[in-house]
Design an enzyme around this catalytic site. Structure first.
Site, PDB file in Angstrom:
ATOM      1  N   LYS A  67     -76.016 153.863 -40.139  1.00  9.03           N
ATOM      2  CA  LYS A  67     -76.439 154.922 -41.073  1.00  9.03           C
ATOM      3  C   LYS A  67     -75.310 155.223 -42.061  1.00  9.03           C
ATOM      4  O   LYS A  67     -75.530 155.368 -43.263  1.00  9.03           O
ATOM      5  CB  LYS A  67     -76.817 156.201 -40.317  1.00  9.03           C
ATOM      6  CG  LYS A  67     -78.028 156.020 -39.421  1.00  9.03           C
ATOM      7  CD  LYS A  67     -78.457 157.318 -38.777  1.00  9.03           C
ATOM      8  CE  LYS A  67     -79.285 157.064 -37.536  1.00  9.03           C
ATOM      9  NZ  LYS A  67     -80.365 156.095 -37.666  1.00  9.03           N
ATOM     10  N   GLY A 100     -87.078 155.382 -35.543  1.00  6.71           N
ATOM     11  CA  GLY A 100     -88.114 155.076 -34.561  1.00  6.71           C
ATOM     12  C   GLY A 100     -88.048 156.024 -33.363  1.00  6.71           C
ATOM     13  O   GLY A 100     -89.065 156.339 -32.748  1.00  6.71           O
ATOM     14  N   ASN A 101     -86.823 156.501 -33.073  1.00  5.52           N
ATOM     15  CA  ASN A 101     -86.656 157.401 -31.930  1.00  5.52           C
ATOM     16  C   ASN A 101     -87.317 158.758 -32.145  1.00  5.52           C
ATOM     17  O   ASN A 101     -87.483 159.515 -31.186  1.00  5.52           O
ATOM     18  CB  ASN A 101     -85.165 157.604 -31.640  1.00  5.52           C
ATOM     19  CG  ASN A 101     -84.565 156.346 -31.052  1.00  5.52           C
ATOM     20  OD1 ASN A 101     -85.260 155.578 -30.395  1.00  5.52           O
ATOM     21  ND2 ASN A 101     -83.283 156.127 -31.297  1.00  5.52           N
ATOM     22  N   LYS A 104     -77.888 142.450 -30.428  1.00  2.00           N
ATOM     23  CA  LYS A 104     -78.841 143.573 -30.361  1.00  2.00           C
ATOM     24  C   LYS A 104     -79.741 143.434 -29.138  1.00  2.00           C
ATOM     25  O   LYS A 104     -80.565 142.520 -29.055  1.00  2.00           O
ATOM     26  CB  LYS A 104     -79.670 143.559 -31.656  1.00  2.00           C
ATOM     27  CG  LYS A 104     -80.775 144.555 -31.703  1.00  2.00           C
ATOM     28  CD  LYS A 104     -80.315 145.879 -32.246  1.00  2.00           C
ATOM     29  CE  LYS A 104     -81.423 146.906 -32.154  1.00  2.00           C
ATOM     30  NZ  LYS A 104     -80.936 148.256 -32.306  1.00  2.00           N
ATOM     31  N   LYS A 113     -82.690 148.986 -39.610  1.00  2.00           N
ATOM     32  CA  LYS A 113     -83.560 149.626 -40.593  1.00  2.00           C
ATOM     33  C   LYS A 113     -82.783 150.469 -41.616  1.00  2.00           C
ATOM     34  O   LYS A 113     -83.213 150.612 -42.758  1.00  2.00           O
ATOM     35  CB  LYS A 113     -84.648 150.472 -39.924  1.00  2.00           C
ATOM     36  CG  LYS A 113     -84.206 151.803 -39.345  1.00  2.00           C
ATOM     37  CD  LYS A 113     -84.718 152.977 -40.148  1.00  2.00           C
ATOM     38  CE  LYS A 113     -84.265 154.331 -39.674  1.00  2.00           C
ATOM     39  NZ  LYS A 113     -83.164 154.537 -38.820  1.00  2.00           N
TER      40      LYS A 113
HETATM   41  P1  ADP Z   1     -82.706 156.133 -35.181  1.00  6.16           P
HETATM   42  O1  ADP Z   1     -83.924 155.752 -34.424  1.00  6.16           O
HETATM   43  O2  ADP Z   1     -82.914 157.388 -35.957  1.00  6.16           O
HETATM   44  O3  ADP Z   1     -82.095 155.030 -36.004  1.00  6.16           O
HETATM   45  P2  ADP Z   1     -80.342 155.900 -33.470  1.00  6.16           P
HETATM   46  O4  ADP Z   1     -80.424 156.084 -32.009  1.00  6.16           O
HETATM   47  O5  ADP Z   1     -80.137 154.533 -33.997  1.00  6.16           O
HETATM   48  O6  ADP Z   1     -81.656 156.580 -34.060  1.00  6.16           O
HETATM   49  O7  ADP Z   1     -79.180 156.818 -34.079  1.00  6.16           O
HETATM   50  C1  ADP Z   1     -79.136 158.210 -33.801  1.00  6.16           C
HETATM   51  C2  ADP Z   1     -78.271 158.465 -32.578  1.00  6.16           C
HETATM   52  O8  ADP Z   1     -76.907 158.212 -32.905  1.00  6.16           O
HETATM   53  C3  ADP Z   1     -78.220 159.893 -32.090  1.00  6.16           C
HETATM   54  O9  ADP Z   1     -79.291 160.173 -31.237  1.00  6.16           O
HETATM   55  C4  ADP Z   1     -76.874 159.959 -31.350  1.00  6.16           C
HETATM   56  O10 ADP Z   1     -77.077 159.788 -29.967  1.00  6.16           O
HETATM   57  C5  ADP Z   1     -76.115 158.746 -31.847  1.00  6.16           C
HETATM   58  N1  ADP Z   1     -74.778 158.997 -32.382  1.00  6.16           N
HETATM   59  C6  ADP Z   1     -73.736 158.141 -32.190  1.00  6.16           C
HETATM   60  N2  ADP Z   1     -72.634 158.586 -32.808  1.00  6.16           N
HETATM   61  C7  ADP Z   1     -72.970 159.743 -33.433  1.00  6.16           C
HETATM   62  C8  ADP Z   1     -72.233 160.650 -34.256  1.00  6.16           C
HETATM   63  N3  ADP Z   1     -70.965 160.429 -34.562  1.00  6.16           N
HETATM   64  N4  ADP Z   1     -72.881 161.743 -34.729  1.00  6.16           N
HETATM   65  C9  ADP Z   1     -74.172 161.945 -34.420  1.00  6.16           C
HETATM   66  N5  ADP Z   1     -74.927 161.115 -33.635  1.00  6.16           N
HETATM   67  C10 ADP Z   1     -74.325 160.008 -33.157  1.00  6.16           C
HETATM   68 MG    MG Z   2     -81.193 153.242 -35.308  1.00  2.00          MG
END
Ligand code: ADP
Ligand code: MG
Length: 323
Positions: free
Chosen positions: A284, A21-22, A139, A222
């Site tokens: 993820k 979503g980001n 959350k 998600k």
């Molecule tokens: P999305 O909307 O894609 O789910 P999230 O914000 O949930 O995005 O997850 C992506 C974010 O995870 C990145 O922008 C980064 O700030 C964060 N992040 C935390 N730990 C890590 C890591 N080990 N490697 C890369 N990104 C990380």
């Molecule tokens: Mg996320």
């Protein structure tokens, strides 16, 4: 001689692409729909390219900033129209984002001479009423509230947490996805050569009581829902597109280091060591591990614009079963 080689199966089974979503609303955006269309179209470009190479895709997406805006609208309009519950806001976000994505992908495909139907499926996901998440909401969601508003909502039964300098935020449970209720609809679309968009925002969470389902105010991650969808469809490849170019160790520190490839074993080790926080990279990696342990062969985590290069091993992070 085997009927179909592993490689052949890899190339023929659809690829699940999960878009964060980001990637749809950037921190510097005002939130206009035109901005969202620009970002969505940019994300659909490499997906259209995959399709032009003969690959079949299924798309899923997050909704964080979008559902945040819907909740803020709820709050601002509450003296005029009744606020909608969170699960309906998630459904609204599936509709809006699904519409925007279907139109953007369709237009990208037309631009390169491909005529295909893209169809968004409103997706409900069953969660367990006894999921421990319901006892411990974690959350944060929606706008920041003043002390007096927070007091009111806590009396109404919300869990809330004070964030220094900013105010109070609602906390909702994040239960595990159990069953995708519209799975057969997704399969039917694939069979008809239609590109499905499904399980948006992690799916609309529902619980079942005495055979009857009803929506609950919770948020399913998600990435975990996407992993369940990929497993239910026996897919081989699952690509996670986000706003960072891959998976890092020591994220947030000066000596952070990108990893180009991980096995399940590495991923589990780094997860246990705390390299992947809950709520962002953690789910993820968990989603990738679950997928690879139940028949998946490859997960890629990368930025949308790096998708094609990542498939060639030149960008992103690839996660596989073993070395
Ligand atoms: P999305 O909307 O894609 O789910 P999230 O914000 O949930 O995005 O997850 C992506 C974010 O995870 C990145 O922008 C980064 O700030 C964060 N992040 C935390 N730990 C890590 C890591 N080990 N490697 C890369 N990104 C990380
Ligand atoms: Mg996320």
């Amino acid at each position: 001689m085997p009927f179909l080689s592993d490689k052949h199966i890899m190339n023929k089974t659809p690829i699940l692409i999960a878009l964060g979503g980001n990637a749809l609303i950037l921190p510097e955006d005002k939130g206009y729909i035109e901005e969202q269309f620009i970002h969505t179209s940019a994300c659909m470009k490499p997906i259209a390219e995959l399709i032009s190479r003969g690959m079949t895709v299924i798309i899923t997406h997050g909704n964080g900033p979008i559902v945040g805006n819907i909740l803020l609208r709820n709050e601002c309009a509450k003296n005029f129209i009744p606020p909608m519950p969170l699960y309906i806001c998630v459904a609204d976000s599936q509709g809006g984002i699904g519409s925007m994505m279907a139109e953007s992908l369709n237009n990208e495909l037309k631009r390169i001479g491909i005529n295909k139907t893209v169809s968004a499926v409103i997706t409900h996901i069953l969660v367990d009423n006894n999921d421990p998440a319901f006892q411990n909401p974690t959350k944060p969601i929606g706008p920041y509230y003043s002390d007096s508003d927070a007091e009111f909502y806590m009396r109404m039964g919300w869990s809330m947490k004070k964030i220094p300098e900013r105010g109070w935020r609602r906390l909702v449970p994040s239960p595990k996805p159990k069953k995708i209720l519209e799975l057969e609809a997704v399969k039917a679309l694939l069979k008809q050569n239609i590109i499905p968009i499904a399980s948006g925002g992690g799916g609309i969470p529902v619980i079942e009581e005495n055979g009857i389902t009803r929506g609950v105010d919770a948020v399913i991650d998600k990435d975990l829902s996407a992993s369940l969808l990929a497993r239910d469809l026996s897919l081989k490849r699952f690509f996670i597109l986000t706003d960072v170019d891959g998976v890092y160790l020591n994220w947030g520190s000066a000596d952070r280091k990108k990893v180009n490839a991980l096995t399940i074993k590495d991923a589990e080790k780094y997860l246990a060591e705390g390299h992947f926080p809950p709520g962002s990279m953690g789910p993820k990696i968990e989603a990738a591990i679950e997928f690879l342990k139940s028949g998946g062969q490859e997960v890629i985590i990368t930025k949308p614009e790096d998708l094609i290069a990542a498939m060639d091993g030149k960008r992103g992070t690839q996660i596989v079963k073993s070395a």
